[in-house]
Write an enzyme that holds these catalytic residues in place. Structure first.
Site, PDB file in Angstrom:
ATOM      1  N   ASP A   1       0.907  -1.158  -0.121  1.00 34.30           N
ATOM      2  CA  ASP A   1       0.020   0.021   0.080  1.00 34.30           C
ATOM      3  C   ASP A   1       0.705   1.254   0.271  1.00 34.30           C
ATOM      4  O   ASP A   1       2.154   1.250   0.368  1.00 34.30           O
ATOM      5  CB  ASP A   1      -1.033  -0.004   1.361  1.00 34.30           C
ATOM      6  CG  ASP A   1      -2.252  -0.719   1.045  1.00 34.30           C
ATOM      7  OD1 ASP A   1      -2.533  -1.013  -0.072  1.00 34.30           O
ATOM      8  OD2 ASP A   1      -2.941  -0.903   2.050  1.00 34.30           O
TER       9      ASP A   1
ATOM     10  N   MET B   1      -9.848   8.407   7.948  1.00 35.96           N
ATOM     11  CA  MET B   1      -9.876   9.221   6.882  1.00 35.96           C
ATOM     12  C   MET B   1     -11.048  10.532   6.806  1.00 35.96           C
ATOM     13  O   MET B   1     -12.091  10.437   6.174  1.00 35.96           O
ATOM     14  CB  MET B   1     -10.392   8.263   5.697  1.00 35.96           C
ATOM     15  CG  MET B   1      -9.285   7.150   5.644  1.00 35.96           C
ATOM     16  SD  MET B   1     -10.019   5.889   4.419  1.00 35.96           S
ATOM     17  CE  MET B   1     -11.130   4.970   5.645  1.00 35.96           C
TER      18      MET B   1
ATOM     19  N   LYS C   1      -3.516   2.695  -2.834  1.00 36.37           N
ATOM     20  CA  LYS C   1      -4.756   3.475  -3.145  1.00 36.37           C
ATOM     21  C   LYS C   1      -4.496   4.723  -2.087  1.00 36.37           C
ATOM     22  O   LYS C   1      -4.301   4.401  -0.861  1.00 36.37           O
ATOM     23  CB  LYS C   1      -5.957   2.803  -2.793  1.00 36.37           C
ATOM     24  CG  LYS C   1      -6.204   1.562  -3.938  1.00 36.37           C
ATOM     25  CD  LYS C   1      -7.404   0.787  -3.544  1.00 36.37           C
ATOM     26  CE  LYS C   1      -8.667   1.791  -4.277  1.00 36.37           C
ATOM     27  NZ  LYS C   1      -8.639   1.957  -5.509  1.00 36.37           N
TER      28      LYS C   1
END
Length: 260
Positions: free
Chosen positions: A46, A183, A68
């Site tokens: 990642d 997030m 991502k």
């Protein structure tokens, strides 16, 4: 003496390990995660995995970045899962290295389901999630006997990239004395407004921990009513974990870590 090569599960050819790398510090890797890194033929990592952890892969292993990042151009998830299947069918020992824990607000379940559908053997190696380990490195416990007996872990955006609407924000605000948002920076202003409208106090303490458990860790302490403006003024960028509640006030006594 504990022998990694003898006492841990063998990494068989043609299998995929979904491995949690933790929030940043290589010392937070599990023994099984390190064992996997030492034996993998191909590591697909990642974007948020610390470079010091990637460097632990065995010499000669192929390291492929397929991360991502929210709001940025990223490899489609379908391409990542297809790559895992392709490599495993070639008889490669594949290690999918993911920040935090693969099954906490990540794509680990999607990847595992795709592997299962393709008949590819896989193993899940849990990691320390940022909402626990990252906050600990900021001197913030997620629970304390004197402040809270419950905690909610919440994603700051849904599958469509927007603030999630599928749960009852009023009930969440009333029922969870401490909330940890993953997030959450992109929609922090709207997130704070939702919580204020649901009855949370504007003076309630909030902390924003950016790049937790890395040498670049930054912590901003604020209040719910002003946190969005304070984050904007400080120019903070993801990745970040946001925590709301009385545990934030413990940081002035528990801030133990000095990044090096």
């Amino acid at each position: 003496m504990f022998d990694l090569s003898v006492d841990l599960a063998p990494f068989e050819a043609g299998t995929v390990w979904l491995v949690g790398a933790g929030p940043g510090d290589p010392g937070l890797l599990s023994l099984l995660a390190l064992h996997g890194l030492r034996h993998a033929d191909h590591v697909i990592c990642d974007a948020l995995v610390d470079a010091r952890i990637i460097a632990l892969a065995r010499p000669g292993a192929v390291v492929e970045a397929m991360g991502k990042r929210g709001g940025l151009e990223s490899v489609p998830q379908s391409d990542i899962t297809a790559r895992l299947v392709e490599l495993a069918r070639q008889g490669v020992r594949v290690l999918r290295l993911k920040g935090g824990d693969p099954f906490v607000f990540g794509r680990g379940p999607e990847e595992a389901l795709a592997l299962a559908a393709a008949g590819i053997p896989f193993r899940v190696v849990p990691g320390i999630t940022a909402g626990i380990g990252g906050l600990a490195y900021a001197g913030i416990p997620v629970t304390s006997r004197d402040t809270n007996s419950a905690v909610a872990f919440v994603t700051g955006h849904g599958a469509d990239g927007e603030l999630p609407d599928e749960f009852d924000w009023d009930s969440l605000a009333r029922g969870a004395p401490v909330m940890v948002f993953y997030m959450g920076l992109k929609h922090l202003d709207r997130l704070a407004a939702r919580l204020l409208a649901a009855g949370r106090r504007p003076d309630e303490p909030v902390a924003v921990v950016c790049r937790a458990a890395t040498p670049d860790q930054t912590v901003l302490e604020s209040r719910l009513g002003s946190v969005a403006a304070d984050v904007a003024a400080a120019g903070l960028k993801p990745p970040a974990v946001v925590v709301l509640g009385g545990v934030v006030a413990l940081r002035d006594r528990l801030d133990w870590w000095i990044p090096s």
